[in-house]
Design an enzyme around this catalytic site. Sequence first.
Site, PDB file in Angstrom:
ATOM      1  N   ARG A  92     -16.296  -2.741  34.102  1.00 44.54           N
ATOM      2  CA  ARG A  92     -16.538  -4.158  34.361  1.00 44.54           C
ATOM      3  C   ARG A  92     -16.664  -4.443  35.863  1.00 44.54           C
ATOM      4  O   ARG A  92     -17.357  -5.384  36.271  1.00 44.54           O
ATOM      5  CB  ARG A  92     -15.470  -5.042  33.717  1.00 44.54           C
ATOM      6  CG  ARG A  92     -15.863  -6.522  33.653  1.00 44.54           C
ATOM      7  CD  ARG A  92     -14.857  -7.364  32.881  1.00 44.54           C
ATOM      8  NE  ARG A  92     -15.148  -7.475  31.467  1.00 44.54           N
ATOM      9  CZ  ARG A  92     -15.933  -8.418  30.920  1.00 44.54           C
ATOM     10  NH1 ARG A  92     -16.498  -9.346  31.667  1.00 44.54           N
ATOM     11  NH2 ARG A  92     -16.131  -8.436  29.627  1.00 44.54           N
ATOM     12  N   GLU A 141     -11.154 -16.392  32.315  1.00 46.12           N
ATOM     13  CA  GLU A 141     -11.219 -15.536  33.497  1.00 46.12           C
ATOM     14  C   GLU A 141     -12.192 -15.973  34.601  1.00 46.12           C
ATOM     15  O   GLU A 141     -11.882 -15.817  35.779  1.00 46.12           O
ATOM     16  CB  GLU A 141     -11.589 -14.108  33.071  1.00 46.12           C
ATOM     17  CG  GLU A 141     -10.546 -13.433  32.211  1.00 46.12           C
ATOM     18  CD  GLU A 141     -11.108 -12.192  31.540  1.00 46.12           C
ATOM     19  OE1 GLU A 141     -11.947 -12.335  30.638  1.00 46.12           O
ATOM     20  OE2 GLU A 141     -10.716 -11.085  31.938  1.00 46.12           O
TER      21      GLU A 141
END
Length: 780
Positions: free
Chosen positions: A326, A731
């Site tokens: 990620r 997030e």
Amino acid sequence: MKHDIITDAKKSISGAVHTDRRHDSAEKHVTGRAEYCDDIAEPQGTLHAYLGTSTVAHGLIRSMDLDAVLAAPGVIGVLTADDVPGCNDISPTGQNDEPVFPVGKTEFHGQPLFAVIATSRDAARRAAELAKIDYEVLQHALDPVSAMEADYPHVTEPLKLERGDIAPAFDTAKNRIKGRMTIGGQDHMYLEGQIAFAIPGEDDDVVVHCSTQHPSEAQHMVAHVLGVPSNAVTVNVRRMGGGFGGKESQMNLFCAVAAIAAKKWNRPVKIRPDRDQDMTATGKRHDFVVDYDVAFDDTGRIEAVDGTFAARCGYSSDLSGPVTDRALFHADNAYFYPNVRLTSRPMKTNTVSNTAFRGFGGPQGVVAAERMIEEIAYALGKDPLEIRKANFYGDRNDGRLLTPYHQEVEDNILPRLIGELESSSDYQARREAVLQHNARSSIIKRGIALTPVKFGISFTATWYNQAGALIHIYNDGSIHLNHGGTEMGQGLNTKVAQVVADAFQVDFERIKITKTTTEKVPNTSATAASSGSDLNGMAALNAAEQLKERLVAFTAERWNTGPETIRFHNNMVEIGSELVSFNDLVRQAYMARVHLSAAGFYKTPKIHWDRAAGKGRPFYYFAYGASCSEVSVDTLTGEYRVERTDILHDVGKSLNPVLDKGQVEGAFIQGMGWLTTEELWWDQAGRLRTHAPSTYKIPLASDRPRQFTVKLAEWSENKERTIKRSKAVGEPPFMLGISVFEALSMAVASVADYRECPRLDAPATPERVLMAIERLKNRE
Ligand code: MTE
Ligand code: HPA
Ligand code: MOS
């Protein structure tokens, strides 16, 4: 009963979607009546466990003498690797590299080696100190750079993302900058620490109450270590006092220890480490060392990027594979790289195994992208915002929309979002004022920065993007809602209940929010990747729609009318011009033997990912945001404060604006803390010295921006068919904290007339800021 549709239409149910609704437990949180794991009444005979840990970073265990532990008051017994009845492994990715307790070798300072079981927690904790362990100390590597130098292995296969051809672009580019940036880790500092409470049952059964974002994984891990099938194990979670990623896999250890002990002694067993042990024995955000090489033209447009992302993964893989992946997925942030090569290096180190933390590697990638932007800006003597704009993803016309992983950015709303924030924050005038202030003021310097975020929504492990829900309607018309997501303070249960209230058009209060349990919804994914409401909201909607269909079919038959004449509205059901209360209808449906329970399911469409090829559409969509922060820095001490922050964030069509704003505020502050005051520090021996709030500094209320304005981009609507066209919020706003970091950088740069990029490493503690100021001043 007759009714007047005109007046009735004005009324609406409480807690409808797209309206503000406070967290369903808000009052219980602040009055102390919310039940957390440690509040569950302990059955008589409950025992308590505590972990005994390693005092060397890397060593062979020659002997472990636990006699004094066993002889201590209140001690019932100890658990070591020998007591694991099933498989001694709790690796969440099945890599078989994470024992409950290691055999013969310790791989980090603070590693749990055994557990003490005693009649009280205090007795267990004191006894754990009495172990006599003889180690043969081995060489260790603590950070990614020394691990690479020592030829340590990767904990998992690295990822490479590539598009275009970087070599010719580097050869021909007018400008090129190479640099290295160190980005620190972060402790989760959830208010409620790790905890597990296991209650043994008959046969192989055990029930574990614990604080986890991932009940299904805890269930499967407990079954695995006990050597029993998953159907013997039930995991329950009513709520967590914060998880932030730290309870996606880290509770496995505690659940395993509690369950093994509970079965061994046939007594309830609870384990709750104190804060110091929680901080030393559980993983944190990965710190990274990023080497970047960027080529650009004289206008600041990027032509090529080559980046290597080395991460401190700790001794085992845990989630380091997807985390470092990620990081690469976000190393473009909002910018189009015509030619790019990105490589991850998930390094094994002799430290605690690092794990998920809000953003899941993404923030580290984004910070690196923003560092490159800064480098270009300072090299060309321009405002970093101008460089940002020059590099944004474009549209079909300019063809600048392919990410390094070959997914198209289809709904790039950043230019509009940035434009709006630029004017609402009065960025240009304030930047001018900051420049003028700095020209006049010799000691207090100011800085301002406006930074964007683009964050990919979906688990990159495609199969995780599924969810289930279970809804019962009892024959009094009350509704019981269960889904696979977990509540950690983010307000997921409130949002999902709003979706169900909206589907049945009944008041929010009618819907009972219940604990998450593996008994009701099986094989769930972690509540993570910000996907909780996207996935579980859809699964719950699916269950509600099944029930509505059954109720409509029953009504159509009973009233001898077409389904199109039936409408759920304001706690009633309209059948043509007749009105029946929801309760009445449910009662009649029950009497007619209509099935009033339904299991819902959802899987995210459109996504796919080929990791070996580095190509696919790993994300269903992107969430966007931007923030503008202004700081002042005392150049004599390095101390600073945030004077003002303006945020504009994209949550699509918000399910609950007030909860989403809370998420944005909290995430910004947490992101700011990561990049400013939160410093993890290990000594040469590999011992974490910042292991308590006394030495590890999270932001305080007094650290918040003096002026703080948070707005949602109300015009935004998810182009994809997500739950009510909303977007995930958990997030993405974490990365808005980068504006503070970049503003600090500008203030530091001012001492050398902005001629040089200060190359601040993160966290930019006052100490680091002062050192950077001294370094730049000495260049004069
Ligand atoms: N908000 C609170 N109050 N507490 C938390 O622990 N965790 C964050 C975010 N917001 C967290 C939080 C993280 S890391 C994630 S992935 C998401 O919430 C998970 O919840 P969601 O998917 O329902 O947004
Ligand atoms: N995000 C958060 N948690 C995860 C992911 C992810 O992409 N993959 C596996 N666990
Ligand atoms: Mo959040 S790091 O995906 O739990």
